[in-house]
Structure formats: C-alpha cells, structure tokens
Write an enzyme that holds these catalytic residues in place. Structure first.
Site, PDB file in Angstrom:
ATOM      1  CG  ASP A 168      15.747  13.045  64.744  1.00 26.44           C
ATOM      2  OD1 ASP A 168      15.159  11.835  64.323  1.00 26.44           O
ATOM      3  OD2 ASP A 168      16.078  14.031  63.638  1.00 26.44           O
TER       4      ASP A 168
ATOM      5  CB  SER B  79      15.134  23.258  61.960  1.00 27.03           C
ATOM      6  OG  SER B  79      16.057  22.132  61.141  1.00 27.03           O
TER       7      SER B  79
ATOM      8  CE  LYS C 258      12.816  15.084  63.647  1.00 27.30           C
ATOM      9  NZ  LYS C 258      13.270  14.767  62.289  1.00 27.30           N
TER      10      LYS C 258
ATOM     11  CG  ASN D  32      18.926  15.412  58.613  1.00 26.60           C
ATOM     12  OD1 ASN D  32      18.500  16.086  58.843  1.00 26.60           O
ATOM     13  ND2 ASN D  32      18.109  14.298  59.672  1.00 26.60           N
TER      14      ASN D  32
ATOM     15  CG  LEU E 222      23.228  27.129  61.653  1.00 26.97           C
ATOM     16  CD1 LEU E 222      24.498  27.518  61.237  1.00 26.97           C
ATOM     17  CD2 LEU E 222      22.311  27.780  60.544  1.00 26.97           C
TER      18      LEU E 222
HETATM   19  O1  OSB Z   1      16.520  16.295  61.103  1.00 23.27           O
HETATM   20  O2  OSB Z   1      14.851  17.678  62.164  1.00 23.27           O
HETATM   21  C1  OSB Z   1      15.394  16.057  61.157  1.00 23.27           C
HETATM   22  C2  OSB Z   1      12.493  17.660  59.026  1.00 23.27           C
HETATM   23  C3  OSB Z   1      12.639  17.217  58.508  1.00 23.27           C
HETATM   24  C4  OSB Z   1      12.985  15.623  58.367  1.00 23.27           C
HETATM   25  C5  OSB Z   1      13.918  15.493  59.898  1.00 23.27           C
HETATM   26  C6  OSB Z   1      14.414  16.711  60.415  1.00 23.27           C
HETATM   27  C7  OSB Z   1      13.554  17.760  59.884  1.00 23.27           C
HETATM   28  C8  OSB Z   1      13.560  19.157  61.039  1.00 23.27           C
HETATM   29  C9  OSB Z   1      13.057  20.354  60.262  1.00 23.27           C
HETATM   30  O3  OSB Z   1      15.122  19.991  61.235  1.00 23.27           O
HETATM   31  C10 OSB Z   1      11.734  20.363  62.014  1.00 23.27           C
HETATM   32  C11 OSB Z   1      10.783  21.234  61.626  1.00 23.27           C
HETATM   33  O4  OSB Z   1      10.639  21.942  61.558  1.00 23.27           O
HETATM   34  O5  OSB Z   1       9.463  20.459  61.519  1.00 23.27           O
HETATM   35 MG    MG Z   2      17.179  15.804  63.259  1.00 26.07          MG
END
Ligand code: OSB
Ligand code: MG
Length: 369
Positions: free
Chosen positions: A240, A136, A264, A192, A163
């Site tokens: 997500d 990411s 997650k 996000n 990205l």
């Molecule tokens: O939205 O996936 C997300 C990291 C912190 C909070 C939210 C996200 C993320 C990442 C990184 O995209 C995921 C990682 O490499 O751990």
């Molecule tokens: Mg995400």
C-alpha cells in the site's frame, strides 16, 4: 477538449466517524476532509483529498494539501484552459504532494466528464456495474469486541474482512476470527508498516491462517526488505504505502517485493496513474484491489468506478457510507448483496447535498484562476 476553469473552491469539512478507527499509526475519530470544487462556465467538478489530519500514513496532511494547492498547484494551471490529460504534466514539476494533485485532477476530470455527459466508470474503462466490497476493521481494545464488530460486518454482507494489525495485536485476533467464522471467510491483514524484517519469524506464524494477503508489513520506503520478507512467508505480500506511482509498482513486482497491489488513487497522484498501475499489474498477472482513505461519497464514487475495472480481481476497501458516517455528504452508498453500484450518471454521478455539506463545513476558500 479543453476545460477552462473560472475558479476553484477549497472546502474543509469535519465528518464524525460512527466509531473510532484505530490503526498501527494512530486513532481517527473525526475525518477532516479537504474537498476541491472546480468551477467552469457551465459545470462544476468535485475531488476529494485523501490526506488525513496528521502526516502518519504518509508525509501529506490535510493542511499541507490545502497549502500546496493554494500556493503552487492551482496557480500552475494555464489560464486559457487545459485538457484533463495535461493536469498531471502541469503539476509534475512540483515533487510529491500526490493526494493534493489527485484531488485537483479528479475535480477537473469530473467537470470535464459532466460537460461531455460521460460517467467516471465509462471513462476509466469499467467492466461491471457493481463491485464486491470488503471492510477494514480497526484495532480494538479486546478480542470479544473485535469478534462482535466482524460479526456485524459479515451480517451486513461484506464479502471479505481486513484486520488492522500491529505488534501485540496480530496472531491472537486473527486466530480468534478464524476460529469463530471459519476457514472460508476471505480474510486479510494490514500492518501499516508496523514491523521490521527481524519480525519475519513471528509474521510467519500468520501463514497457518490462510490469509489472502498481508498488507504493508514493513516501512514505506523499503522494497528490498519486503522482497526479503516475501521469500520467508507463504502469505502473499500486498503493498500500500510503498507504491506511489506506476514506476514503483513495476519496481516492486520485478523485485518480488509484492504479489498484490492495493491501489489508492490519492496515494499515486490520481485516477489516471491508478489506471496505469492497474494496466501494468494486469499485464503481469498481478492482482490489484482498491484501497480507501475513509472517503466521503465523493471519493467513494470515484473509487467504486475504478474498482469496476477488469483487473480489480479482489474486493476493495470500498465499504458503504454507513461503515464510516451516520450522514454522508452525498446520497449514501448502500451495500446490496455485498456490492456497491457503480454510479452511472455523468462525471462522478454524485454531488454533495447542499444542506448536509453546509452543516459539516468548517471553512471555504475561493481561488480565482
Ligand atoms: O492502510 O488501508 C489503509 C484508512 C486510512 C488510512 C490507511 C488505510 C485505511 C484503511 C481503511 O484501511 C480503508 C477504508 O475503508 O477507506
Ligand atoms: Mg493499508
């Protein structure tokens, strides 16, 4: 088998990131992590809480997680021990706080599996011994800077690039990455929750770039508008933040709000609920992949084991330790041919290295059960 807990340590560590990580909701430079250590007569077990310093990704934050564990969740555990499958039920009367619950359940599960001499992967139902890894990539100050970062990750072997996007940083960086690295690079984006349904025409501009998916374009609590957006885009929608349980996942799939799910474990309350989402998605032919919360080696070990389940058909955000930290608290996870090995030892198969752990610890709290 009952796990009888003597006490639980809540440990906070400060982990400097190798580079600032910018998303549409903020910038992270040091990961403030809460670790849960469950101590039994013969074993210990570790869990990592995904909560970040501030309630931006979701309503939880690391101080709130520590507080609810101390004040409500740990005191609810029965004194005469419990089976790992009972943890979630014992904690269910307390609403929300899924990342806190997940950290506690994972630590109990790790202690249980170490006692039973079984690995996390074997327990969850892993179908392979290594998993392909994506990375990411945060929002950058300029497109050339982004292209340099992506080039380095591709050279390291990552098999897909994600990205981070936000209004003002979306079509141009995606176009630039496509032009530079070609149409064959597996590429996806993560907003996000930075957009609204009135951005639909703009987001449809992403359809030209052959993205694997767009992750969480709209608000966390808005399945209905995600379903509306899905009808306006050719790019598949992945959720997500919106998916906090198997019930949410079922609702999202049946509404047509998403065709892919980022799983997650912290966000959904633990690895057992994560597996339920995997099972449900698999039964419906919905692809899933394992997301991340910038975990240390503790959380990473568990995520890599989960990502080895058969329904995880897309590469996860399960990057190597070095993508996040100069020094991880466990033996580092190192990329080999774009993959990470699933730990094979009992429990998580990894444990914090005492010297490294001490050096990054900012506080330790011991709670007798
Ligand atoms: O939205 O996936 C997300 C990291 C912190 C909070 C939210 C996200 C993320 C990442 C990184 O995209 C995921 C990682 O490499 O751990
Ligand atoms: Mg995400």
């Amino acid at each position: 088998m009952k796990t009888k807990i003597a006490g639980i340590e809540l440990r906070r560590i400060a982990m400097p990131l190798v580079a600032p990580f910018r998303t549409s909701f903020g910038v992270e430079t040091t990961r403030d992590v809460l670790l849960v250590r469950v101590v039994t007569a013969d074993h210990e077990g570790w869990g990592e809480c995904g909560a970040m310093s501030e309630p931006r990704y979701s309503s939880e934050y690391v101080d709130s997680a520590q507080h609810v564990l101390r004040r409500f969740l740990i005191p609810a555990l029965p004194r005469d021990g419990l089976d790992v499958h009972e943890v979630a039920r014992v904690l269910a009367p307390f609403t929300g706080h899924r990342m806190a619950k997940s950290a506690l359940e994972t630590a109990v599960l790790d202690a249980h599996l170490r006692a039973a001499d079984e690995s996390f992967g074997s327990y969850l139902g892993a179908a392979r011994d290594r998993v392909p890894c994506g990375v990411s990539v945060g929002i950058m100050d300029s497109v050339p800077e982004l292209l340099d970062a992506v080039e380095r990750y591709i050279a390291e072997g990552y098999v897909r690039i994600k990205l981070k996007i936000e209004p003002g940083w979306d079509l141009a960086p995606v176009r630039a990455v496509r032009e530079r690295f070609g149409d064959d690079l597996p590429l996806q984006v993560d907003a996000n929750a930075a957009y609204t349904l009135s951005d639909a025409q703009h987001l449809a501009g992403l359809d030209d770039f052959g993205l694997q998916l767009i992750e969480q374009p709209l608000a966390n609590d808005d399945l209905v508008r995600h379903a509306a957006l899905a009808r306006l885009l050719r790019t598949p929608i992945c959720l997500d933040e919106s998916i906090t349980s198997a019930a949410d996942a079922a609702a999202a799939v049946s509404l047509g709000a998403c065709s892919v799910v980022n799983i997650k474990p912290g966000r959904v309350g633990g690895y057992l609920e994560a597996r339920r989402i995997h099972d449900l998605a698999r039964a419906h032919g919905v692809a899933v992949w394992c997301g991340g919360m910038l975990e240390t080696g503790i959380g990473r070990a568990a995520n890599v084991a989960l990502a080895a389940l058969p329904g995880f058909t897309l590469p996860g955000d399960t990057s190597a330790s070095g993508r996040y930290f100069a020094t991880d608290i466990t033996k580092p996870f190192v990329l080999s041919d774009g993959h990470l090995d699933v730990p094979a030892g009992p429990g998580l198969g990894v444990a914090p290295l005492p010297d490294v752990l001490d050096a990054v610890t900012t506080s330790v709290e011991w709670i007798k059960v």
